[in-house]
Each structure stands twice: as C-alpha cells, then as structure tokens.
Write a protein that holds these residues in place. Sequence first.
Motif, mmCIF file in Angstrom:
data_model
loop_
_atom_site.group_PDB
_atom_site.id
_atom_site.type_symbol
_atom_site.label_atom_id
_atom_site.label_comp_id
_atom_site.label_asym_id
_atom_site.label_seq_id
_atom_site.Cartn_x
_atom_site.Cartn_y
_atom_site.Cartn_z
ATOM 1 N N VAL A 77 2.874 9.256 -10.226
ATOM 2 C CA VAL A 77 3.840 9.166 -11.329
ATOM 3 C C VAL A 77 3.338 8.232 -12.423
ATOM 4 O O VAL A 77 3.343 8.578 -13.620
ATOM 5 C CB VAL A 77 5.207 8.675 -10.807
ATOM 6 N N TYR A 78 2.873 7.046 -12.030
ATOM 7 C CA TYR A 78 2.519 6.029 -13.010
ATOM 8 C C TYR A 78 1.010 5.831 -13.185
ATOM 9 O O TYR A 78 0.585 5.147 -14.116
ATOM 10 C CB TYR A 78 3.158 4.686 -12.617
ATOM 11 N N GLY A 79 0.216 6.377 -12.265
ATOM 12 C CA GLY A 79 -1.215 6.156 -12.332
ATOM 13 C C GLY A 79 -1.584 4.812 -11.713
ATOM 14 O O GLY A 79 -0.715 3.982 -11.418
ATOM 15 N N PRO A 80 -2.866 4.571 -11.506
ATOM 16 C CA PRO A 80 -3.290 3.357 -10.799
ATOM 17 C C PRO A 80 -3.249 2.076 -11.628
ATOM 18 O O PRO A 80 -3.147 0.991 -11.062
ATOM 19 C CB PRO A 80 -4.723 3.682 -10.376
ATOM 20 N N LYS A 81 -3.329 2.168 -12.948
ATOM 21 C CA LYS A 81 -3.478 0.952 -13.752
ATOM 22 C C LYS A 81 -2.326 -0.038 -13.587
ATOM 23 O O LYS A 81 -2.582 -1.251 -13.417
ATOM 24 C CB LYS A 81 -3.663 1.315 -15.227
ATOM 25 N N PRO A 82 -1.047 0.391 -13.613
ATOM 26 C CA PRO A 82 0.026 -0.594 -13.443
ATOM 27 C C PRO A 82 -0.065 -1.344 -12.121
ATOM 28 O O PRO A 82 0.259 -2.540 -12.056
ATOM 29 C CB PRO A 82 1.299 0.261 -13.511
ATOM 30 N N PHE A 83 -0.518 -0.654 -11.080
ATOM 31 C CA PHE A 83 -0.626 -1.304 -9.771
ATOM 32 C C PHE A 83 -1.842 -2.231 -9.717
ATOM 33 O O PHE A 83 -1.825 -3.255 -9.021
ATOM 34 C CB PHE A 83 -0.716 -0.253 -8.670
ATOM 35 N N MET A 84 -2.901 -1.880 -10.442
ATOM 36 C CA MET A 84 -4.076 -2.749 -10.486
ATOM 37 C C MET A 84 -3.770 -4.037 -11.243
ATOM 38 O O MET A 84 -4.171 -5.130 -10.824
ATOM 39 C CB MET A 84 -5.247 -1.997 -11.122
ATOM 40 N N VAL A 85 -3.064 -3.908 -12.357
ATOM 41 C CA VAL A 85 -2.700 -5.094 -13.139
ATOM 42 C C VAL A 85 -1.631 -5.909 -12.413
ATOM 43 O O VAL A 85 -1.762 -7.128 -12.229
ATOM 44 C CB VAL A 85 -2.206 -4.690 -14.538
ATOM 45 N N GLY A 86 -0.556 -5.227 -11.991
ATOM 46 C CA GLY A 86 0.546 -5.917 -11.329
ATOM 47 C C GLY A 86 0.127 -6.567 -10.020
ATOM 48 O O GLY A 86 0.560 -7.680 -9.694
ATOM 49 N N GLY A 87 -0.723 -5.875 -9.242
ATOM 50 C CA GLY A 87 -1.181 -6.434 -7.975
ATOM 51 C C GLY A 87 -1.979 -7.705 -8.177
ATOM 52 O O GLY A 87 -1.809 -8.686 -7.435
ATOM 53 N N ALA A 88 -2.853 -7.719 -9.184
ATOM 54 C CA ALA A 88 -3.653 -8.916 -9.454
ATOM 55 C C ALA A 88 -2.771 -10.075 -9.924
ATOM 56 O O ALA A 88 -3.004 -11.238 -9.559
ATOM 57 C CB ALA A 88 -4.721 -8.603 -10.502
ATOM 58 N N ILE A 89 -1.749 -9.778 -10.715
ATOM 59 C CA ILE A 89 -0.839 -10.828 -11.188
ATOM 60 C C ILE A 89 -0.057 -11.426 -10.023
ATOM 61 O O ILE A 89 0.123 -12.652 -9.930
ATOM 62 C CB ILE A 89 0.110 -10.262 -12.263
ATOM 63 N N ALA A 118 0.828 -1.204 0.000
ATOM 64 C CA ALA A 118 0.000 0.000 0.000
ATOM 65 C C ALA A 118 0.862 1.254 0.000
ATOM 66 O O ALA A 118 0.552 2.248 -0.676
ATOM 67 C CB ALA A 118 -0.926 -0.007 1.212
ATOM 68 N N GLY A 119 1.968 1.232 0.766
ATOM 69 C CA GLY A 119 2.853 2.392 0.800
ATOM 70 C C GLY A 119 3.517 2.646 -0.541
ATOM 71 O O GLY A 119 3.612 3.801 -0.983
ATOM 72 N N LEU A 120 3.970 1.598 -1.206
ATOM 73 C CA LEU A 120 4.581 1.757 -2.531
ATOM 74 C C LEU A 120 3.584 2.313 -3.535
ATOM 75 O O LEU A 120 3.906 3.220 -4.326
ATOM 76 C CB LEU A 120 5.110 0.402 -3.018
ATOM 77 N N ALA A 121 2.378 1.780 -3.503
ATOM 78 C CA ALA A 121 1.364 2.237 -4.458
ATOM 79 C C ALA A 121 0.999 3.695 -4.222
ATOM 80 O O ALA A 121 0.932 4.492 -5.169
ATOM 81 C CB ALA A 121 0.119 1.356 -4.350
ATOM 82 N N SER A 122 0.754 4.086 -2.967
ATOM 83 C CA SER A 122 0.356 5.466 -2.696
ATOM 84 C C SER A 122 1.467 6.454 -3.042
ATOM 85 O O SER A 122 1.197 7.595 -3.427
ATOM 86 C CB SER A 122 -0.049 5.616 -1.227
ATOM 87 N N ARG A 123 2.726 6.011 -2.942
ATOM 88 C CA ARG A 123 3.840 6.905 -3.265
ATOM 89 C C ARG A 123 4.016 7.115 -4.762
ATOM 90 O O ARG A 123 4.292 8.235 -5.221
ATOM 91 C CB ARG A 123 5.139 6.332 -2.675
ATOM 92 N N PHE A 124 3.849 6.061 -5.539
ATOM 93 C CA PHE A 124 4.145 6.155 -6.972
ATOM 94 C C PHE A 124 2.902 6.317 -7.849
ATOM 95 O O PHE A 124 3.024 6.419 -9.071
ATOM 96 C CB PHE A 124 4.935 4.928 -7.420
ATOM 97 N N LEU A 125 1.718 6.313 -7.248
ATOM 98 C CA LEU A 125 0.496 6.516 -8.037
ATOM 99 C C LEU A 125 0.511 7.813 -8.836
ATOM 100 O O LEU A 125 0.106 7.816 -10.010
ATOM 101 C CB LEU A 125 -0.727 6.479 -7.114
#
Length: 495
Positions: A315-327, A306-313
């Motif tokens: 910059v990269y937007g939510p989609k990479p974290f949504m796809v990568g998190g599910a994988i 959660a900390g990594l996602a909130s920090r880099f959202l």
Amino acid sequence: MALLVIASCQLMVVLDITIVNIALPDIQRSLDFSTTSLAWVVNAYTLTFGGLLLLGGRAGDILGRRRVFIFGVLLFVLASLLGGLSQNAGQLLAARALQGVGGAIASPTSLALISTTFREGPERNRAFGVFAAVSAGGGAIGLLAGGILVEWLNWRWVLFVNVPIGLLIVLATPRWIRESERHPGHFDVAGALTSTAGMVLLVYGFIRAAQEGWRDALTLASFVAAVVLLLLFVLVEKRSRQPITPLHMFADRNRAGTYGIMLCLAAAIFGMFFFLTLFVQNVLGFSPLATGFAFLPVSAVIAIGAGLASRFLPVYGPKPFMVGGAILAAAGLGWLTLTDVHSTYAGSVLGPMLVFSLGMGMEFVSLTLMALSNVATRETGAASGLLNTTQQVGGSLGLSILVTMYGTASTNEAEKQIPRFLSQATPLERLQFRRTGQLPPPYSDEVLAAGVSAAFVMAAIFTVIAALIAVLAIQVRPSDLERLKGDGVAPGGGA
C-alpha cells in the motif's frame, strides 16, 4: 514447510553470533583465554561469515542453491561439533572460523531460495517478513538460549545444540525445497580473497585501536593494508568477466542506498546487544538466564514490526518504513544514552529496547525486499550475499567503533573514580587494585555505565545516518508498488 526449513537455517546461523556471548566467562575459565583474546571467540565467526558471504552467494548461483545450501549447513554442523569438543583456545577459534565459513555458504543461499520458491507479491512478501523477523530477532533468541544452556548444562552446549538442528534441516531440504537452475560461470577467487582479507584487516584495525590506541604502528599498518586490498578488490571486480560482486548493482540508487542503510543499522543492533548485555549483567546484576529472558521481548516486538511492514508494504511502499524504522531505532538508542548506575530494567532499559526493536522489525523487511528488487534471477545469490555482507561487516565495523567510543569514555570516567576509590579504600583493597588494575563495584559500575552511554550516542548517530540515506536516496516507483502487490510472475521470474 519450505519456509520453515529456510527460516530454521537462518535462525541457526544468526543466533550463533550472540549465543556465545552469555557463555564467554565460562569459556574463558575453561580454556584459559586472556580477556583480550576472548573477543576473538565472537570475531572469528563474524569475520569469516561476513567476509565470505559474497562467495557463498555466487556458489549457489553456479552450483545450484539447494546443493550449496545443504553443504553449508553440513559444514556448519561439523564445525559446531568440533567447537563443542575443543580442548584449547586454538581449537575453539579454528572451529568458530569454520562455522563462519559454513554460515557464509548457507545464509545467502537461503535468502536466494525464497526468491525462487515463492511467487512474487503477497506470498513472497510474507516469506521475506518471516525471514527478516528471524534475522533481526535471532540475536535476542541467541542470548536467551545461551543463558538457558550455560545455566542448565555448560558452555559447550551453545555449540552442540546446532548439531541436531542442522541435521534435521539437511534431511528436510531435499523433500521440501526444489533445486534452482544452475548458471554456468567461474568463481572469482581473487575477488573473494581480496575482499575477505581487506574486511578482516579493517575490522582488526578498529579492534586494535580500541586496545592499543590510534598511534599504534600495527593499527595504522592494518588500516593501510585494508585500504590497499579493498581498492585492489574493486579493480579486480571491474576487470573480471564474472565478478563475485557485480558492481553494476550499485548503479541502482535504491539498492546502493539499501546497502548503506543496512551497514549503519547493523552497527546499531550489534552494539545494542553487546553493550546492553554487559550493562544488564554487570551493573543490574542479572544472571545469564535472567539476562536471556530480559532480551526476549526484543524478538516479539521485531516480529510485530516485520509483520506490520510486510502487510502494508504493497500500500505505502518500503520508503516510509525505512525512514520511520530508522527514526524509531534512533529514538530508542537516544533513550538508552540516559542509563546510569541508578537505572533499572523496567524503568530505563525495557522501554527504549522495545522502541528500537519495533523500528528494526520494520527496517529488515523493507531492506530485504528493496535489495532484491529488479535483480535478475541469475544474480539473486550475489545480491542477497551482498546484503548479508553489509549486515555482518557493518556489525563488525560498527561494534569496533562503538568499543573505541566506550574505551575512551570509560577511561575518562576511571580517571575520576580512581581518586575517589583510593581515598576510601582499605589497605587490602588498594593492594588488590595495584595487582589487577581493576576498580571494584560501585566504582567499576560508574565506569561501565559511562562507557555504555557514550557507545549508545554513537549508535544513535548511525541510525540517524540511516534515516537520512533513506530520505535522500530511496525512490519508490509505481512499478515497484505493482510488483509488491503481485503481478502473476512465476517464482523467480523477473526478480
């Protein structure tokens, strides 16, 4: 301090879903539950919680979020006290259902309070990160807390513990959280009743199918009634001037995709906690307290994700974290399908559990932000309630489907193990088996392991579906990235 108050409430509500899992054997012995009815100690809470979340979110919009938040917490505290004092099964189930009502009022309101308390941009991103970490990690914390309370005190304290925590939240709320603007409107009672009844019957249908089979008359009747009520719910919402679920929210493909992803991931995380708890206690032989500690790394890794996602959202937007998190979640669950009676905690459980948890931490921050993006302030309660509803309903529905998979696989494995057992059993063991119908270890361990492995296969499929939805449905616009970076909008404005 405001974030501490809000996060404490969410933690109390979320961990109550799992804190009783460790205590179930003690509850069964104390209140004379049958094995089948024992499942309703969990379901009575999750079903009322998930079914009434939409109404809870709407109540905050109309009556004022701080006021409704306090009422929900007080109701939760009262129900917890009554549950701890229960003298029979009926009293406990009624108290658990009332807990679900209190949680359904407090939880969506607490999420909406973040939108109206914290400035859009990095400040709100961090707040959502904390909230998401608490929401995702609360299940693991609940297992640890349940193990400690059951082993050191007794099962009643898994309910009593909410009383002092809830009262502290109620006392702190007026000082640290300001009241939101009240929006005139009416409660959509017909929508609340049809949606709640439809969800309850749908979940009940899956649960009964796992116990009685798909051809059972009551199973089929439950599914038919659920479909009728849910279709009626959609018709009611289309005609209502102030629907409990504004259907236009689903017109936004990002928000609709977010709800679909949450539905799938909730099924996976509920299944992971449920079946790993069974496996670790029954096959690996862990005590309740040791089981709680075994799940403790889940909370830490979810917080990291959660900390990594909130920090880099921004910059990269939510989609990479949504796809990568599910994988990552799918990889962890796929790894868990390899568990068998020869598995160990360090060699077969810890690694996949950490991979799964990292992915979930990334997911929950991204999903929370996307669900409330571009939502009018007056509808943030409804939007957050709908997100929480998809989480709870997805968890309940998904778990019932996973239990069905578990039942089929374990039944097939039992058919293989019974002849082996009978060929080697003593006359006394055979007599005991005829009386109970239960295989003793190590044969029962083989049956359980086979069922758990099959359930994890289905859970992994759910996460793969979530990844596909993220790839195909989510579209991040430049304006979304600007909003995540912060544009000076006041808290609650243009949310």
